[in-house]
Design an enzyme around this catalytic site. Structure first.
Site, PDB file in Angstrom:
ATOM      1  N   GLU A  48      -3.353   2.677  -7.338  1.00 58.75           N
ATOM      2  CA  GLU A  48      -3.715   3.674  -6.327  1.00 58.75           C
ATOM      3  C   GLU A  48      -2.774   4.791  -6.567  1.00 58.75           C
ATOM      4  O   GLU A  48      -1.684   4.704  -6.148  1.00 58.75           O
ATOM      5  CB  GLU A  48      -3.551   3.176  -4.847  1.00 58.75           C
ATOM      6  CG  GLU A  48      -4.897   2.292  -4.591  1.00 58.75           C
ATOM      7  CD  GLU A  48      -5.308   2.134  -2.962  1.00 58.75           C
ATOM      8  OE1 GLU A  48      -6.311   2.312  -2.711  1.00 58.75           O
ATOM      9  OE2 GLU A  48      -4.059   2.246  -2.323  1.00 58.75           O
TER      10      GLU A  48
ATOM     11  N   HIS B 158       1.119  -1.189  -0.236  1.00 59.15           N
ATOM     12  CA  HIS B 158      -0.019  -0.126   0.110  1.00 59.15           C
ATOM     13  C   HIS B 158       0.813   1.060   0.116  1.00 59.15           C
ATOM     14  O   HIS B 158       1.868   1.330   0.697  1.00 59.15           O
ATOM     15  CB  HIS B 158      -1.096   0.079   1.225  1.00 59.15           C
ATOM     16  CG  HIS B 158      -2.017   1.190   1.077  1.00 59.15           C
ATOM     17  ND1 HIS B 158      -1.837   2.431   1.571  1.00 59.15           N
ATOM     18  CD2 HIS B 158      -3.211   1.022   0.660  1.00 59.15           C
ATOM     19  CE1 HIS B 158      -2.825   3.057   1.207  1.00 59.15           C
ATOM     20  NE2 HIS B 158      -3.640   2.098   0.765  1.00 59.15           N
TER      21      HIS B 158
HETATM   22  P1  13P Z   1      -8.973   6.954   0.308  1.00 59.13           P
HETATM   23  O1  13P Z   1     -10.373   6.452  -0.373  1.00 59.13           O
HETATM   24  O2  13P Z   1      -9.518   7.494   1.807  1.00 59.13           O
HETATM   25  O3  13P Z   1      -8.573   8.038  -0.577  1.00 59.13           O
HETATM   26  O4  13P Z   1      -8.096   6.035   0.318  1.00 59.13           O
HETATM   27  C1  13P Z   1      -7.663   5.219  -0.526  1.00 59.13           C
HETATM   28  C2  13P Z   1      -6.751   4.030  -0.001  1.00 59.13           C
HETATM   29  O5  13P Z   1      -5.787   4.316   0.432  1.00 59.13           O
HETATM   30  C3  13P Z   1      -7.327   2.611  -0.057  1.00 59.13           C
HETATM   31  O6  13P Z   1      -6.476   1.827   0.006  1.00 59.13           O
END
Ligand code: 13P
Length: 270
Positions: free
Chosen positions: A169, A97
């Site tokens: 992400e 992550h």
């Molecule tokens: P947010 O949806 O709070 O921006 O976080 C995204 C995230 O890091 C999911 O793993």
């Protein structure tokens, strides 16, 4: 048909046993009388609450951990191993992550070790990849994300590779309410599949689901999930609201955008 996923990363929220209990009660209440079709919902609470979630998470929701260590046991203070997670009936685990890459300085090589330890224990890795704002500014997003994929999948067999979920992400979209354009997400979906195809060939690559994560809300699903043809979403803050979570599950599960047939071909009738 290819599956779709809604993954809630609860991060270091639900900051007490009482809050966790309230959340689980609210989840059960929201779920009551609802049918969950066409989408797998997976929740990733803090490791401190995994056992409680494991006992109380209502069906058909599934459980994920937020991280795993690459060794099975031993003198590794503060770490949690894949066999320990398996023992708690955890089915999936987030690896790499952006917040772990940032705060724990996790490297791509370490992320690869974590992937393999999860896979060997029969846990489904949810591999997070994504460039920082600076990297995108410098036009490096394609090479950064391709390298992250290549290093994470290093030494992973094709059979194992198909069990991984990849989440794109972009680090600049996490917790910021900055939302990428659909085209940007779609482009990175292609980049991820291309990197996988170089390692395993196109048919295997096509079978690996790619999700989007970063400031996802129900009202944004068209832009971040359906339009760029993603296989689901990885949700942070909004997953703290069971009502919103099931709203998203309903939309994703009931979405019929013709991709069922298209993906049936694409993935060889899965
Ligand atoms: P947010 O949806 O709070 O921006 O976080 C995204 C995230 O890091 C999911 O793993």
């Amino acid at each position: 048909m290819k599956r779709r996923y809604l993954i809630g990363n609860l991060k270091m929220n639900l900051a007490s046993v009482a809050e966790t209990e309230q959340y689980l009660v609210a989840l059960r209440k929201e779920l009551f009388g609802k049918r969950i079709d066409g989408v797998e919902i997976v929740l990733a609470p803090s490791s401190v609450y995994l056992e409680r979630f494991s006992r109380e998470l209502p069906d058909p929701l599934r459980l994920a951990a937020q991280d795993v260590f690459w060794e099975k046991e031993g003198s590794f203070t503060g770490q949690v191993s894949a066999p320990m997670l398996r023992d708690l009936h955890v089915g999936s685990v987030i690896v790499g992550h952006g917040e772990r890459r940032l705060y724990a300085h996790e490297t791509d090589t370490e992320v690869g070790w974590k992937m393999k330890s999860a896979l060997h224990e029969n846990l489904q890795p949810i591999l997070c990849v994504g460039e920082t704002a600076d990297e995108r500014e410098r036009g490096e997003e394609v090479s950064v994300v391709s390298d992250q994929v290549r290093l994470a999948f290093h030494d992973v067999s094709p059979m194992m590779a198909e069990r991984v979920l990849v989440a794109y992400e972009p680090r600049w979209a996490i917790g910021t309410d900055i939302i990428p354009e659909s085209e940007q997400i779609f482009e990175m979906r292609i980049v991820i599949h291309r990197a996988l195809a170089e390692l395993y060939g196109q048919p295997v690559a096509d079978r690996v689901p790619v999700l989007y994560g970063g400031s996802v809300k129900a009202t944004l699903l068209e832009r971040v999930c359906f339009e760029p043809r993603m296989d689901g979403v990885l949700v942070g803050r909004e997953s703290l609201y069971p009502h919103e979570l099931f709203r998203m599950a309903h939309e994703i599960g009931n979405r019929d955008d013709g991709r069922r047939e298209a993906d049936g071909n694409e993935v060889g009738g899965e």
